[in-house]
Design a protein around this motif. Structure first.
Motif, PDB file in Angstrom:
ATOM      1  N   LYS A  56       3.362   3.979  -2.778  1.00  0.00           N
ATOM      2  CA  LYS A  56       2.294   2.995  -2.971  1.00  0.00           C
ATOM      3  C   LYS A  56       0.902   3.566  -2.719  1.00  0.00           C
ATOM      4  O   LYS A  56      -0.083   3.021  -3.213  1.00  0.00           O
ATOM      5  N   PHE A  57       0.822   4.658  -1.927  1.00  0.00           N
ATOM      6  CA  PHE A  57      -0.495   5.224  -1.654  1.00  0.00           C
ATOM      7  C   PHE A  57      -1.019   6.018  -2.861  1.00  0.00           C
ATOM      8  O   PHE A  57      -2.134   6.522  -2.831  1.00  0.00           O
ATOM      9  N   ALA A  58      -0.213   6.131  -3.905  1.00  0.00           N
ATOM     10  CA  ALA A  58      -0.696   6.753  -5.137  1.00  0.00           C
ATOM     11  C   ALA A  58      -1.454   5.725  -5.974  1.00  0.00           C
ATOM     12  O   ALA A  58      -2.236   6.097  -6.845  1.00  0.00           O
ATOM     13  N   TYR A  59      -1.198   4.461  -5.720  1.00  0.00           N
ATOM     14  CA  TYR A  59      -1.844   3.417  -6.523  1.00  0.00           C
ATOM     15  C   TYR A  59      -2.854   2.589  -5.707  1.00  0.00           C
ATOM     16  O   TYR A  59      -3.814   2.062  -6.245  1.00  0.00           O
ATOM     17  N   CYS A  60      -2.580   2.471  -4.399  1.00  0.00           N
ATOM     18  CA  CYS A  60      -3.473   1.722  -3.503  1.00  0.00           C
ATOM     19  C   CYS A  60      -3.947   0.417  -4.128  1.00  0.00           C
ATOM     20  O   CYS A  60      -5.167   0.142  -4.200  1.00  0.00           O
ATOM     21  N   GLU A  61      -3.021  -0.372  -4.604  1.00  0.00           N
ATOM     22  CA  GLU A  61      -3.435  -1.645  -5.209  1.00  0.00           C
ATOM     23  C   GLU A  61      -4.007  -2.554  -4.123  1.00  0.00           C
ATOM     24  O   GLU A  61      -3.592  -2.467  -2.952  1.00  0.00           O
ATOM     25  N   ASP A  62      -4.930  -3.414  -4.508  1.00  0.00           N
ATOM     26  CA  ASP A  62      -5.600  -4.248  -3.512  1.00  0.00           C
ATOM     27  C   ASP A  62      -4.609  -5.070  -2.694  1.00  0.00           C
ATOM     28  O   ASP A  62      -4.747  -5.185  -1.477  1.00  0.00           O
ATOM     29  N   ASP A  63      -3.611  -5.646  -3.363  1.00  0.00           N
ATOM     30  CA  ASP A  63      -2.633  -6.475  -2.636  1.00  0.00           C
ATOM     31  C   ASP A  63      -1.921  -5.657  -1.577  1.00  0.00           C
ATOM     32  O   ASP A  63      -1.664  -6.116  -0.469  1.00  0.00           O
ATOM     33  N   PHE A  64      -1.596  -4.420  -1.952  1.00  0.00           N
ATOM     34  CA  PHE A  64      -0.903  -3.553  -0.996  1.00  0.00           C
ATOM     35  C   PHE A  64      -1.830  -3.236   0.179  1.00  0.00           C
ATOM     36  O   PHE A  64      -1.432  -3.333   1.349  1.00  0.00           O
ATOM     37  N   LEU A  65      -3.083  -2.872  -0.122  1.00  0.00           N
ATOM     38  CA  LEU A  65      -4.017  -2.537   0.957  1.00  0.00           C
ATOM     39  C   LEU A  65      -4.248  -3.741   1.865  1.00  0.00           C
ATOM     40  O   LEU A  65      -4.324  -3.609   3.088  1.00  0.00           O
TER      41      LEU A  65
END
Ligand code: SF4
Ligand code: SF4
Length: 885
Positions: A56-65
């Motif tokens: 997921k740290f390859a995409y760092c989507e806002d929801d994930f952050l």
């Protein structure tokens, strides 16, 4: 001068773990960053969707952050690769808007654009669009050491004119920067640049920290570092060292203490696992201007000996290698030779069996439960490529390894596996052979030779040490029936490794002894796929056919009398029928399912042990096929002789002579007896199969049968493809006869049907269609004769010594006897030496229980049902023997 410290551990370190950091580590890391007073955390990349599975740290989507506990005293940045956005099919603006929403809705404060000099111009548009969305924008110029002072100044001037960039970073991408060049670069930028300058150093020559400190001294105010230097290639300046150093220089806002436990307890372990950091190879790559990814790839692959790596560096220093290219790397690696003749012969080791090769791709982890269930169900020979943590060793037949480094890394664990290890023993150095002395080794040889692929009993010749190709060779030499793959996922289309693997697979497929290969889990390689979910039901069906225990009751493809179907289903399910062949009509399917349920609830009462539910199969047909047509009597021309009424097997002709469509099965009896040819004609039931069939499957059907006894080959095969597509995981049956097709056309159509359906194919060999009714040998003769034609073509082979046809060990085509089948069918087939995998009986099966099925008290009187099922059972046993559930 103010200083800003940026930590990019999760972004740059992600190159080692595919940006898949565990939650607890990230929690500890963020709180340490907060306590250490680090100004900015670059939390990862924001890549466009990749085909490869990455964290997921390859995409760092806002929801994930937003799901992370982000401390408030830090600014957060993400990095983007300019090239990705520049290459986007819909243009830069669309790519930016795809990746970013308005800053107001995002925890991201800063976007850092990583770019090469040649892409600089297009970065302006990227920065403009990011600015518009409200983000702070930093620009990171990679490989700056390739530029001269004048170019750096001009570039800085250009970027200043954009008025979009807050911090202009430069990166020592090749790790070859000396302290003098740091000052030169800062001075060259400063000539034209008025805003802040940042630096990102690499540690190839153990100079990341000293270069960073030199940059601060020269006027740089933004500096990068990572925990324990974790980062691509040789890694970066170490954050723990940098903080100690800058605190000593008076930047006492920072506190290195919270970082130390993180280094000792967590990142040391990661470093042991991934082994980043300076070494002789990175040092040499820096000296020669070789991109560090070459070194990282070779070190990470663990196939290459130190001699091979040094030799590769020697090659790369003389060619353009400041950009990474997989092709250059392949050319750079010197080939070992090896030996094709191992001491172990794979011949017949997996003869006639499926070989399942398990690779290490993410799909093995993702589908692990399904893979384990599949192994338990199908019992294939299981070859595991190197040690795979997810597959229990007890399910593995043998482990396969051919890379010296991988063998060295894993050999201490081989003994515990208690399984044979297949490897090219002769290729290994003496010391390694010694370590393997107590292991059960199967020595299958491997000779590496440019561009070659050859397989023999004791070894193979491959283009390089590719474990999957080595395993394919073993499966082939061992006589496997077919090869199944899991966890061989592939790379994105542009990755040269992908192209190389595709070319190896093509090479394999072109070998004369190649086996059919199927992928059970998703792959980007051009390999035909098979569903791993091909279920227990599929296996149950396959076993019924293999053991000749499949009895199918044919209720009539055109019989839409749901109530009659339900009652027949009750009796024949109790009697042991495992197939129920009904009209493709949702209401009929539902009624049939209810009949099965009722039979199962009655089974206990009748002391019958039913385990396997019968398979509901819906029959569909082509225009012109007998099975799906309805008789229509022209009352204007009919002479009302009533001869047709008693010959109708389904009572579809009442005294009014208006045929009851739901009951008519298109058998032809009425028109055969009718004194005039122009009174009765047939209408085909036109239905949209694409819509109807899925509805039937949803209602409970599991298989489909296509009645294909008409001459239009092309249309038939189009319909057959549709049937195959709609029912990908179940058996599909084609009903064919020789009344409408010549022997040649009959065989030819089976060939074509098999190409599409493969092991899902069943042929219903329809002797004399709809001729059942009488219980004598002559009636069933054609059913047996048609089956004999099929066997001779597909299931028998010529024994040259005696010039006689004998049955093959496994059938090429499963077939059911049909068309005039009765209680004597199996007996006649056995007498004639004609093998079959099941019997399909319609008219006769319905006829013998007709009285009971028609009884108004059917559901009220269990004795009636018992009587009916005992009659049916006799017919089932006469054809397929006792069903011992
Ligand atoms: S005899 Fe056959 S074709 Fe004629 S009405 Fe009856 S079922 Fe239909
Ligand atoms: S057999 Fe023909 S003519 Fe006689 S009643 Fe039936 S449809 Fe009419």
């Amino acid at each position: 001068m103010s200083l800003n410290v940026l930590d990019c551990t999760l972004r740059d370190g992600g190159y080692y773990c595919d940006w898949d950091f565990n939650e607890s580590l990230v929690g500890k890391y963020l709180s340490a960053m907060s306590l250490a007073k680090v100004d900015i955390v670059e939390i990862g990349f924001r890549f466009l969707p990749q085909s490869k599975s990455i964290g997921k740290f390859a995409y760092c989507e806002d929801d994930f952050l937003n799901s992370l506990s982000l401390p408030g005293n830090i600014s957060y940045s993400v990095m983007i690769n300019a090239s990705e956005l520049i290459d986007h099919a819909k243009g830069i603006k669309a790519a930016v808007n795809l990746l970013f929403t308005d800053k107001k809705n995002s925890p991201v404060d800063i976007v850092r654009i990583a770019t090469h000099f040649k892409e600089l111009e297009q970065c302006k548009e990227i920065a403009k669009n990011l600015n518009k969305l409200g983000y702070r924008v930093f620009l990171n110029i990679m490989q700056i050491t390739l530029l001269d002072s004048k170019t750096i100044s001009e570039m800085s001037s250009d970027v200043r004119k954009w008025d979009l960039i807050e911090v202009l970073y430069f990166a020592d991408s090749l790790g070859n920067m000396e302290s003098e060049s740091v000052s030169m670069i800062v001075d060259s930028i400063s000539k034209e640049w008025v805003n802040e300058i940042g630096i990102h150093t690499h540690d190839n020559k153990n100079q990341a920290l000293s270069n960073t400190m030199k940059a601060i001294e020269s006027g740089v105010s933004f500096v990068d570092a990572t925990i324990l230097g974790m980062g691509r290639g040789a890694g970066n300046a170490r954050m723990e060292d940098l903080l100690v150093e800058i605190v000593s220089k008076g930047y006492d806002k920072y506190n290195p203490d919270p970082i130390f436990p993180l280094v000792i307890n967590d990142f040391s372990r990661l470093k042991n696992e991934y082994n980043w950091g300076p070494n002789i190879y990175y040092n040499l790559s820096a000296m020669y201007g070789i991109h560090p990814t070459y070194i990282q790839e070779m070190s990470g692959d663990q196939r290459y000996s130190s001699e091979q790596m040094l030799s590769a560096i020697n090659f790369l220093k003389d060619v353009e290698s400041s950009f990474y290219s997989f092709e250059s790397m392949i050319r750079a690696i010197p080939r070992s030779l090896g030996d094709q003749n191992g001491d172990w012969s794979a011949k017949n080791w997996a003869r006639g069996k499926d070989v399942l090769i398990i690779g290490a791709g993410p799909s093995t982890k993702l589908y692990i439960d399904e893979i384990i269930a599949y192994i338990k169900r199908k019992n294939p020979i299981v070859l595991c490529l190197n040690i795979n943590e997810y597959i229990p060793a007890k399910l593995v037949t043998a482990y396969v390894a051919c890379s010296e480094w991988k063998i060295l890394a894993e050999c201490s664990r081989y003994l515990d596996l208690q399984k044979p290890i297949i490897l090219p023993l002769k290729n290994l150095p003496k010391e390694l052979k010694k370590l393997l002395s107590n292991i059960n080794i199967l020595d299958y040889g491997l000779l590496v030779k440019d561009g070659e692929f050859d397989i023999s009993d004791n070894g193979c010749v491959l283009d390089r040490e590719l474990t999957i190709a080595y395993a394919l060779s073993i499966a082939t030499a061992s006589g496997a029936k077919q090869v199944l793959l899991t966890g061989i996922d592939g790379y994105e289309a542009s990755n040269p490794k992908q192209l190389e693997m595709i070319s190896r697979l093509e090479q394999y497929k072109n070998l004369s002894n190649a086996k059919p290969i199927y992928a059970l889990t998703p792959t980007t390689y051009p390999i035909e796929d098979k569903s791993i979910y091909m279920s227990e039901r599929f296996d149950q069906m396959a076993l019924l056919l293999e053991t000749g225990k499949y009895f199918k009751l044919v209720c009539g493809a055109g019989n839409e009398d749901a109530e009659e179907v339900k009652r027949l289903t009750v009796l024949y399910t109790l009697a042991g029928a495992k197939g129920l062949d009904i009209s493709a009509n949702v209401e009929v399917v539902k009624a049939c399912k209810e009949g099965v349920d009722l039979a199962f609830s009655l089974a206990e009462e009748f002391d019958i042990n039913l385990k396997i539910r019968p398979f509901i199969l819906v029959s569909v047909g082509m225009p012109g096929d007998h099975h799906v047509r309805k008789a229509v009597i022209n009352l204007d021309t009919c002479i009302k002789c009533n001869l047709c009424i008693p010959v109708c097997p389904t009572d579809a002709i009442p005294e009014s002579l208006v045929v009851i469509k739901d009951k008519c099965i298109g058998c032809d009896n009425c028109s055969a007896i009718c004194p005039r040819p122009d009174i009765i004609h047939y209408e085909h039931n036109q239905r949209s199969l694409r819509q109807l069939l899925p509805e039937c499957l949803k209602a409970g059907a599991e298989q489909i049968e296509l009645h294909a006894a008409v001459s239009d080959d092309e249309t038939i095969m189009d319909e057959w493809r549709l049937v195959s597509e709609v029912c990908p995981d179940g058996h599909i049956s084609m009903c064919l006869d020789r009344l409408h097709l010549s022997n040649f056309a009959f065989e030819n159509r089976i060939e074509k049907a098999k190409e599409i359906a493969k092991e899902r194919l069943i042929i219903q060999s329809d002797g004399y269609p709809m001729s059942g009714g009488a219980d004598d040998y002559n009636t069933t003769l054609q059913a047996v004769a048609t089956a004999d034609i099929l066997n001779k073509k597909f299931n028998m082979t010529l024994r040259k010594r005696t010039n006689t046809l004998i049955y093959k060990k496994t059938n090429d085509v499963n077939q059911l006897l049909s068309g005039g089948t009765n209680s004597l069918t199996a007996k006649l087939a056995q007498q004639a030496g004609v093998k079959f995998q099941g019997a399909s009986i319609g008219t006769f099966a319905r006829q013998i229980v007709k009285e009971i099925v028609d009884d108004d008290d059917f559901y009220k009187n269990n004795k009636l049902i018992k009587k009916g099922y005992l009659i049916a059972k006799e017919l089932v046993i006469a054809n397929v023997g006792e069903i011992n559930e």
